[in-house]
Design a protein around this motif. Structure first.
Motif, PDB file in Angstrom:
ATOM      1  N   LEU A  60       0.832  -1.193   0.000  1.00  0.00           N
ATOM      2  CA  LEU A  60       0.000   0.000   0.000  1.00  0.00           C
ATOM      3  C   LEU A  60       0.866   1.242   0.000  1.00  0.00           C
ATOM      4  O   LEU A  60       1.913   1.290   0.650  1.00  0.00           O
ATOM      5  N   GLY A  61       0.417   2.266  -0.716  1.00  0.00           N
ATOM      6  CA  GLY A  61       1.067   3.564  -0.687  1.00  0.00           C
ATOM      7  C   GLY A  61       0.045   4.639  -0.390  1.00  0.00           C
ATOM      8  O   GLY A  61      -1.154   4.473  -0.666  1.00  0.00           O
ATOM      9  N   PHE A  62       0.494   5.749   0.174  1.00  0.00           N
ATOM     10  CA  PHE A  62      -0.374   6.886   0.472  1.00  0.00           C
ATOM     11  C   PHE A  62       0.381   8.157   0.095  1.00  0.00           C
ATOM     12  O   PHE A  62       1.556   8.308   0.440  1.00  0.00           O
ATOM     13  N   ARG A  63      -0.284   9.052  -0.604  1.00  0.00           N
ATOM     14  CA  ARG A  63       0.348  10.321  -0.957  1.00  0.00           C
ATOM     15  C   ARG A  63      -0.711  11.396  -1.126  1.00  0.00           C
ATOM     16  O   ARG A  63      -1.893  11.081  -1.336  1.00  0.00           O
ATOM     17  N   VAL A  64      -0.302  12.649  -1.043  1.00  0.00           N
ATOM     18  CA  VAL A  64      -1.234  13.758  -1.197  1.00  0.00           C
ATOM     19  C   VAL A  64      -1.728  13.791  -2.634  1.00  0.00           C
ATOM     20  O   VAL A  64      -0.946  13.677  -3.582  1.00  0.00           O
ATOM     21  N   MET A  65      -3.026  13.937  -2.796  1.00  0.00           N
ATOM     22  CA  MET A  65      -3.642  13.913  -4.112  1.00  0.00           C
ATOM     23  C   MET A  65      -3.277  15.145  -4.928  1.00  0.00           C
ATOM     24  O   MET A  65      -3.133  16.247  -4.396  1.00  0.00           O
ATOM     25  N   ALA A  66      -3.177  14.946  -6.232  1.00  0.00           N
ATOM     26  CA  ALA A  66      -3.063  16.059  -7.179  1.00  0.00           C
ATOM     27  C   ALA A  66      -4.203  15.875  -8.181  1.00  0.00           C
ATOM     28  O   ALA A  66      -3.996  15.516  -9.331  1.00  0.00           O
ATOM     29  N   ARG A  67      -5.421  16.097  -7.727  1.00  0.00           N
ATOM     30  CA  ARG A  67      -6.601  15.802  -8.532  1.00  0.00           C
ATOM     31  C   ARG A  67      -6.884  16.892  -9.550  1.00  0.00           C
ATOM     32  O   ARG A  67      -6.687  18.075  -9.296  1.00  0.00           O
ATOM     33  N   GLU A  68      -7.365  16.461 -10.700  1.00  0.00           N
ATOM     34  CA  GLU A  68      -7.854  17.371 -11.719  1.00  0.00           C
ATOM     35  C   GLU A  68      -9.368  17.217 -11.801  1.00  0.00           C
ATOM     36  O   GLU A  68      -9.913  16.144 -11.530  1.00  0.00           O
TER      37      GLU A  68
END
Length: 254
Positions: A60-68
């Motif tokens: 599993l990985g978790f990172r801050v979203m860069a949503r469009e």
């Protein structure tokens, strides 16, 4: 998607093409610190992300979203006396865009179910929306309202990817996307239909990266007032599924 022999990939839990790491987005960097505290020694920080494993071995990985912003498109429709589309013909979408990856379904051994649920609903904060005691559990992420973002699906003795679901505009887009995959040589894995739990239109094809790819549209959304439903037996996969009587024996159809 990466080559299977990429040394940067985590070890696989099953042979062949498969999901090697499932990366979840969080809204803020502070959320990573909260997750790291919840996961304790099982979590490690690498650069701007956080990494761990679930009880079945899934990386599993978790990172801050860069949503469009998703390019939402609502077609006007005609029904009865409602005239939403006048003097306008429909045309094919051609190549409908993916709005987002809406959920992942993962196979787990039935004996691992309780440990997996304790992990996903404990430190990761997922909520069971529909718990089907003979099939698996549909889980909603803490920051979403989708019917499910993750599905833990029973298999007798193995773990691995079941499918990844991609949200499209509507029924037409789902059908067209499936056609494009079939035209490219990929095989359909079940006839199109509409699910009972989740209510979405679906179309499945075998995926280049292992497991299956599900195209979906119009899935249920449940807010935090929704109470978990527990089913002793699976209520059925479909509201409806396309059926065929085979080729037209008279040869009159196209």
């Amino acid at each position: 998607m990466r080559p299977a022999d990429d040394p940067a990939l985590p070890p696989a839990v099953e042979p062949g093409p498969t999901l090697r790491e499932l990366v979840w987005g969080v809204e803020r960097a502070a959320d990573l610190a909260i997750l790291a505290d919840r996961l304790g020694p099982a979590a490690r920080r690498e650069g701007e992300g956080l990494h761990s494993r679930d009880p079945t071995g899934l990386a599993l990985g978790f990172r801050v979203m860069a949503r469009e912003a998703a390019p939402v498109r609502l077609r006007q429709r005609n029904q009865g006396d409602h005239r939403g589309r006048v003097n306008e013909r429909l045309s094919a979408y051609g190549s409908p865009p993916a709005l987002r990856i809406v959920h992942c379904a993962y196979n787990i051994p039935r004996a691992a179910n309780e440990a997996a649920l304790a992990f996903w609903c404990g430190p990761l904060g997922f909520k069971p929306v529909d718990k089907v005691l003979d099939t698996g559990t549909f889980l909603q992420a803490e920051g979403d309202v989708e019917h499910h973002n993750f599905f833990l699906c029973f298999r007798p003795d193995r773990a691995g990817i079941n499918h990844i679901a991609v949200e499209l505009w509507d029924f037409d887009a789902v059908m067209e996307a499936g056609n494009r995959m079939i035209e490219a040589g990929w095989k359909e894995s079940r006839r199109p239909g509409r699910h009972r739990l989740g209510s979405n239109v679906y179309r499945f094809v075998h995926a280049p990266c292992g497991g299956r790819l599900e195209f979906v549209a119009d899935m249920d959304r449940m807010d935090k007032d929704w109470q978990t439903r527990v089913w002793e037996k699976n209520p059925g996969h479909n509201i409806w599924m396309i059926r065929s009587s085979g080729p037209d024996p008279a040869g009159t159809g196209d």
